[in-house]
Design a protein around this motif. Structure first.
Motif, PDB file in Angstrom:
ATOM      1  N   LEU A  18       0.828  -1.201   0.000  1.00 50.80           N
ATOM      2  CA  LEU A  18       0.000   0.000   0.000  1.00 50.80           C
ATOM      3  C   LEU A  18       0.868   1.259   0.000  1.00 50.80           C
ATOM      4  CD1 LEU A  18      -2.986   0.773   0.179  1.00 50.80           C
ATOM      5  CD2 LEU A  18      -2.816   0.644   2.648  1.00 50.80           C
ATOM      6  N   THR A  47      -2.269  -6.951  -0.007  1.00 50.18           N
ATOM      7  CA  THR A  47      -3.427  -7.050  -0.895  1.00 50.18           C
ATOM      8  C   THR A  47      -3.464  -5.894  -1.887  1.00 50.18           C
ATOM      9  OG1 THR A  47      -4.732  -5.922   0.768  1.00 50.18           O
ATOM     10  CG2 THR A  47      -4.869  -8.302   0.726  1.00 50.18           C
ATOM     11  N   ALA A  48      -3.049  -4.701  -1.426  1.00 51.76           N
ATOM     12  CA  ALA A  48      -3.063  -3.559  -2.342  1.00 51.76           C
ATOM     13  C   ALA A  48      -2.074  -3.785  -3.482  1.00 51.76           C
ATOM     14  CB  ALA A  48      -2.724  -2.277  -1.586  1.00 51.76           C
ATOM     15  N   ALA A  78     -11.419 -12.249  -5.024  1.00 56.13           N
ATOM     16  CA  ALA A  78     -12.255 -11.230  -4.380  1.00 56.13           C
ATOM     17  C   ALA A  78     -12.394  -9.967  -5.201  1.00 56.13           C
ATOM     18  CB  ALA A  78     -11.668 -10.874  -3.013  1.00 56.13           C
ATOM     19  N   LEU A  79     -11.717  -9.910  -6.363  1.00 58.21           N
ATOM     20  CA  LEU A  79     -11.763  -8.672  -7.139  1.00 58.21           C
ATOM     21  C   LEU A  79     -13.196  -8.270  -7.419  1.00 58.21           C
ATOM     22  CD1 LEU A  79      -8.975  -8.835  -9.870  1.00 58.21           C
ATOM     23  CD2 LEU A  79      -9.143  -7.308  -7.915  1.00 58.21           C
ATOM     24  N   PRO A  80     -13.549  -7.031  -7.142  1.00 57.61           N
ATOM     25  CA  PRO A  80     -14.913  -6.586  -7.408  1.00 57.61           C
ATOM     26  C   PRO A  80     -15.204  -6.693  -8.904  1.00 57.61           C
ATOM     27  CG  PRO A  80     -13.662  -4.925  -6.184  1.00 57.61           C
ATOM     28  CD  PRO A  80     -12.701  -5.969  -6.612  1.00 57.61           C
ATOM     29  N   ARG A  83     -16.164  -1.517 -10.891  1.00 56.59           N
ATOM     30  CA  ARG A  83     -16.692  -0.492 -10.019  1.00 56.59           C
ATOM     31  C   ARG A  83     -18.090  -0.104 -10.454  1.00 56.59           C
ATOM     32  NH1 ARG A  83     -16.587   2.123  -6.117  1.00 56.59           N
ATOM     33  NH2 ARG A  83     -16.528   4.366  -5.885  1.00 56.59           N
ATOM     34  N   MET A  84     -18.974  -0.103  -9.490  1.00 57.32           N
ATOM     35  CA  MET A  84     -20.328   0.326  -9.798  1.00 57.32           C
ATOM     36  C   MET A  84     -20.348   1.825 -10.002  1.00 57.32           C
ATOM     37  SD  MET A  84     -22.955  -1.703  -7.428  1.00 57.32           S
ATOM     38  CE  MET A  84     -22.334  -0.875  -5.998  1.00 57.32           C
ATOM     39  N   ARG A  86     -22.055   5.010  -9.589  1.00 59.62           N
ATOM     40  CA  ARG A  86     -23.173   5.538  -8.817  1.00 59.62           C
ATOM     41  C   ARG A  86     -23.866   6.631  -9.615  1.00 59.62           C
ATOM     42  NH1 ARG A  86     -20.256   6.413  -3.235  1.00 59.62           N
ATOM     43  NH2 ARG A  86     -18.471   5.895  -4.522  1.00 59.62           N
ATOM     44  N   GLY A 322     -30.896   5.356  13.947  1.00 62.71           N
ATOM     45  CA  GLY A 322     -29.787   4.545  14.431  1.00 62.71           C
ATOM     46  C   GLY A 322     -28.431   5.234  14.557  1.00 62.71           C
ATOM     47  N   ASP A 323     -28.207   6.319  13.840  1.00 62.55           N
ATOM     48  CA  ASP A 323     -26.828   6.813  13.821  1.00 62.55           C
ATOM     49  C   ASP A 323     -26.620   8.022  14.730  1.00 62.55           C
ATOM     50  OD1 ASP A 323     -26.910   8.988  10.971  1.00 62.55           O
ATOM     51  OD2 ASP A 323     -28.570   8.056  12.020  1.00 62.55           O
ATOM     52  N   ALA A 324     -25.361   8.265  15.034  1.00 69.37           N
ATOM     53  CA  ALA A 324     -24.993   9.323  15.966  1.00 69.37           C
ATOM     54  C   ALA A 324     -25.347  10.700  15.407  1.00 69.37           C
ATOM     55  CB  ALA A 324     -23.499   9.244  16.266  1.00 69.37           C
ATOM     56  N   GLU A 325     -25.256  10.830  14.096  1.00 67.58           N
ATOM     57  CA  GLU A 325     -25.557  12.115  13.457  1.00 67.58           C
ATOM     58  C   GLU A 325     -26.986  12.559  13.760  1.00 67.58           C
ATOM     59  OE1 GLU A 325     -23.933  14.066   9.529  1.00 67.58           O
ATOM     60  OE2 GLU A 325     -22.980  13.142  11.226  1.00 67.58           O
TER      61      GLU A 325
ATOM     62  N   SER B  96     -21.038   5.675  12.291  1.00 65.52           N
ATOM     63  CA  SER B  96     -22.414   5.567  11.808  1.00 65.52           C
ATOM     64  C   SER B  96     -22.749   6.630  10.776  1.00 65.52           C
ATOM     65  CB  SER B  96     -23.384   5.634  12.979  1.00 65.52           C
ATOM     66  OG  SER B  96     -23.230   6.854  13.664  1.00 65.52           O
ATOM     67  N   LEU B 122      -9.728  -0.038  -3.657  1.00 64.93           N
ATOM     68  CA  LEU B 122      -9.130  -0.840  -2.592  1.00 64.93           C
ATOM     69  C   LEU B 122     -10.159  -1.148  -1.505  1.00 64.93           C
ATOM     70  CD1 LEU B 122      -5.597   0.768  -2.189  1.00 64.93           C
ATOM     71  CD2 LEU B 122      -6.155  -1.509  -3.032  1.00 64.93           C
ATOM     72  N   LEU B 125     -12.327  -3.818  -2.690  1.00 62.07           N
ATOM     73  CA  LEU B 125     -11.627  -5.099  -2.634  1.00 62.07           C
ATOM     74  C   LEU B 125     -11.716  -5.686  -1.225  1.00 62.07           C
ATOM     75  CD1 LEU B 125      -9.703  -7.115  -4.048  1.00 62.07           C
ATOM     76  CD2 LEU B 125      -7.809  -5.707  -3.257  1.00 62.07           C
ATOM     77  N   ARG B 126     -11.475  -4.842  -0.213  1.00 65.78           N
ATOM     78  CA  ARG B 126     -11.578  -5.319   1.172  1.00 65.78           C
ATOM     79  C   ARG B 126     -12.992  -5.806   1.467  1.00 65.78           C
ATOM     80  NH1 ARG B 126      -7.218  -3.878   0.109  1.00 65.78           N
ATOM     81  NH2 ARG B 126      -5.657  -2.911   1.443  1.00 65.78           N
ATOM     82  N   SER B 128     -15.166  -6.936  -0.560  1.00 64.74           N
ATOM     83  CA  SER B 128     -15.431  -8.201  -1.219  1.00 64.74           C
ATOM     84  C   SER B 128     -14.650  -9.344  -0.553  1.00 64.74           C
ATOM     85  CB  SER B 128     -15.093  -8.037  -2.693  1.00 64.74           C
ATOM     86  OG  SER B 128     -14.680  -9.229  -3.247  1.00 64.74           O
ATOM     87  N   MET B 129     -13.420  -9.033  -0.078  1.00 65.66           N
ATOM     88  CA  MET B 129     -12.618 -10.081   0.562  1.00 65.66           C
ATOM     89  C   MET B 129     -13.268 -10.628   1.829  1.00 65.66           C
ATOM     90  SD  MET B 129      -8.706  -8.788   0.118  1.00 65.66           S
ATOM     91  CE  MET B 129      -8.017  -9.861   1.325  1.00 65.66           C
ATOM     92  N   ALA B 142     -26.247   1.569   9.984  1.00 64.77           N
ATOM     93  CA  ALA B 142     -27.537   1.347  10.647  1.00 64.77           C
ATOM     94  C   ALA B 142     -28.408   0.354   9.878  1.00 64.77           C
ATOM     95  CB  ALA B 142     -28.262   2.672  10.812  1.00 64.77           C
ATOM     96  N   ASP B 161      -3.804  -3.249   5.476  1.00 64.76           N
ATOM     97  CA  ASP B 161      -3.034  -4.479   5.386  1.00 64.76           C
ATOM     98  C   ASP B 161      -2.157  -4.682   6.619  1.00 64.76           C
ATOM     99  OD1 ASP B 161      -3.468  -6.169   3.137  1.00 64.76           O
ATOM    100  OD2 ASP B 161      -2.927  -4.456   1.891  1.00 64.76           O
TER     101      ASP B 161
END
Lengths: 358, 257
Positions: A18, A47-48, A78-80, A83-84, A86, A322-325, B96, B122, B125-126, B128-129, B142, B161
């Protein structure tokens, strides 16, 4: 870092991790047509680094140690899938302002309806509890009375005292021009007893207690304590809201009274020092021109303010997600809404009292 | 690489008021091993973990991690060591206000100057891993189930890592399938990344499936350490009842004696 072996391939050396990601990327980019990469001199691979080697181009990886090979295979698995993308926010258009306005109005109406619903719910619970007073949680009530009432006395008294001092000082400067110094007593008494004492007390209590109610109930909501109460057959309104509501209704008038006293004391002190109106003169003028009605008119508003503060604080607590915000957002909204409503209702009271000639 | 202690604890004492949690506790964690720490509730497993990662300052003792004396080190040295470790808290302890992807990116963003698209990939990747679906990256903590939160917490712990991974009850509250999947995940990650894992757990199945060595915490110190097979031979009553109880027999497939 690396020795580029032209045409045949690329031999990486040192760590491929990394931390060295950018350098490795630059090397791979510069290697041009290389199709093979040699890992025999790589000291560390994470992994990086593995992702960089696998994802860069179609490289054939050679001389990887068994551990490196395992890592490469794990990362490859595990490779995605890519990338989706958005969906991007659409650009601002002219109609958006109108739509935003509409949404805001709709939200305001929905919130008002919610608030009304919550008020009704609490009132219904209050009625059933008053019919069976044994159900009232006395310990909780006393605890909240101490918390919202007794502990607020110093700040409320100080505030009242200072307001009295300021009014007397400002009033004295103006009234002296007409030689009407003695009327500073009326000025102080009427404005503090009728309006400022209770209004400012309510604002301080809204800041202190509405936020505390929201934070307490909100964090219980976040830790599912409210749900736990419901499944145990306990009513959260009865357990959490009623003690807080009643504590405020009982104690806000008393706090207002404390503020009134402190204000008269501060005003009297200032009148004595600044204008030479002795305490006995002050008393005579006060009793002759300002009746107890003024104080009663002021204090009669206190229970209403108390109900507003307690309901707003508790309801915002129940709305925490649920969240702190959201806890922070609801807490600040509780204070803003409570203060706003207190001021609006105070204005309505003024109109009402003027109409009835009190 | 085997045989080198990456964490070494000497004479650790933790005191809260008059309650002594640890007294003169010593423990070594070797590079590349998965060490399971077991003990009764309240025996100070979590306090031990918190002491090692620096969330709790011990009353006395010495802790050396990756060659640095973490209790006496400067803040910069401490930070350098903690960049090489990852911690997964019991319920994930995800931020959160951030999505899962942003949670995983957070340590990278904080420590390294890596461009945003690379960081996001990256993080993906994590994610998905650790076996989360790709859509999970855009969700807020939440809206995750307990098991997904744990996985997301693991993904964040892995984002730099690390060489050492601290796990606090990673399988508590997971269904048996989820727990076994987590064990398998831990094994494959441990093997592939060469991780050293400090694992606090109550789950006998996890102990059996993942741990190279087990340390039993009792009577304010590390009572015994050893492999699973060695644990079964220990005479000490608490260890006996832990590894020979009905649950243990169910987990190990042995006959109840």
């Amino acid at each position: 870092m690396a020795d580029a072996v032209p045409s045949s391939g690329l031999a990486l050396t040192g760590p491929v991790t990394l931390d060295t990601l950018d350098e490795v990327r630059a090397l791979l980019d510069r290697a041009g047509p290389a199709t093979r990469v040699d890992l025999s001199a790589v000291t560390a691979l994470d992994t990086a680094g593995a992702w960089m080697l696998l994802g860069h181009r179609k490289l054939r990886i050679e001389a990887a140690s068994p551990a490196q090979d395992l890592l490469l295979r794990t990362v490859e698995a595990a490779l995605p899938p890519g990338r989706m993308v958005r969906p991007r926010k659409a650009r601002q258009r002219a109609g958006d302002v109108l739509a935003g306005l509409g949404a805001a109005v709709e939200g305001f109406l929905a919130t008002s309806a919610q608030g009304l619903g919550f008020t009704g719910l609490v009132m219904a619970r209050l009625a059933t509890t008053l019919l069976r007073p044994k159900r009232l949680r006395l310990t909780a009530l006393v605890h909240h009375m101490e918390e919202v009432g007794l502990n607020a006395v110093p700040i409320v008294a100080l505030m009242g005292f200072l307001i009295g001092v300021v009014l007397a000082f400002q009033g004295a400067t103006q009234l002296r021009q007409f030689g009407a110094e003695v009327f500073v007593v009326d000025l102080i008494a009427v404005s503090i007893l009728r309006e400022l004492g209770i209004l400012l007390t309510a604002i301080i209590v809204a800041g202190r207690s509405a936020s505390a109610f929201t934070a307490a109930i909100g964090s219980m909501k976040m830790r599912e304590e409210i749900d736990a109460m419901r499944v145990l057959g306990l009513d959260p309104i009865e357990l959490l809201v009623l003690p807080r509501l009643l504590a405020l209704v009982i104690l806000l008038p008393l706090l207002g009274f404390v503020a009134d006293l402190a204000g008269l004391f501060g005003g009297g002190l200032m009148a004595w020092m600044e204008l030479g109106i002795s305490p006995s003169q002050f008393q005579t003028q006060l009793l002759a021109n300002v009746g107890a009605t003024q104080a009663l008119v002021g204090l009669s508003k206190a229970p209403v303010f108390a109900v507003i503060i307690a309901l707003v604080g508790c309801q915002q607590g129940f709305l925490v997600k649920g969240d702190a915000e959201s806890l922070g957002m609801r807490t600040s909204r509780a204070v803003v809404v409570a203060i706003f409503l207190v001021i609006v209702v105070d204005a309505l009271f003024s109109v009402f009292f003027a109409f009835w000639g009190v | 690489m085997e045989g080198e202690a990456v964490i070494s604890i000497r004479g650790l004492t933790n005191r809260f008021g008059t309650t002594v949690v640890h007294e003169d506790l010593s423990l070594d964690v070797m590079r590349g091993e998965v060490l399971g720490v077991v003990g009764a509730s309240g025996s100070g497993k979590s306090v031990l973990l918190r002491s090692i990662v620096g969330l709790q300052t011990p009353s006395a003792g010495q802790i050396t991690m990756l060659g640095t004396d973490v209790l006496g080190a400067s803040a910069a040295d401490r930070a350098a060591v903690s960049a090489r470790t990852g911690v997964m808290f019991q319920d994930g302890a995800l931020f959160s206000a951030l999505t899962v992807r942003e949670n995983v990116e957070a340590p990278i963003r904080e420590r390294l100057a890596i461009d945003a698209p690379t960081r996001a990939v990256l993080a993906d990747l994590r994610i998905s891993m650790v076996g989360l679906p790709p859509e999970a990256g855009d969700l807020y903590p939440a809206s995750l189930s307990g098991g997904m939160r744990k996985r997301a917490g693991l993904a964040r712990a892995l984002s730099l890592d690390p060489e050492i991974l601290f796990l606090d009850e990673p399988t508590a509250g997971l269904d048996p399938i989820g727990a076994s999947a987590f064990d398998a995940l831990l094994n494959s990650l441990g093997e592939a990344l060469g991780l050293t894992v400090f694992l606090v757990t109550h789950d006998l199945d996890t102990l059996k499936a993942t741990c190279d060595r087990i340390a039993v915490l009792a009577q304010r110190r590390v009572l015994v350490t050893g492999t699973m097979a060695e644990m079964l031979e220990v005479e000490e009553p608490w260890v006996q009842s832990y590894f020979h109880g009905p649950r243990a027999h169910a987990a190990f497939g042995t006959e109840a004696g």
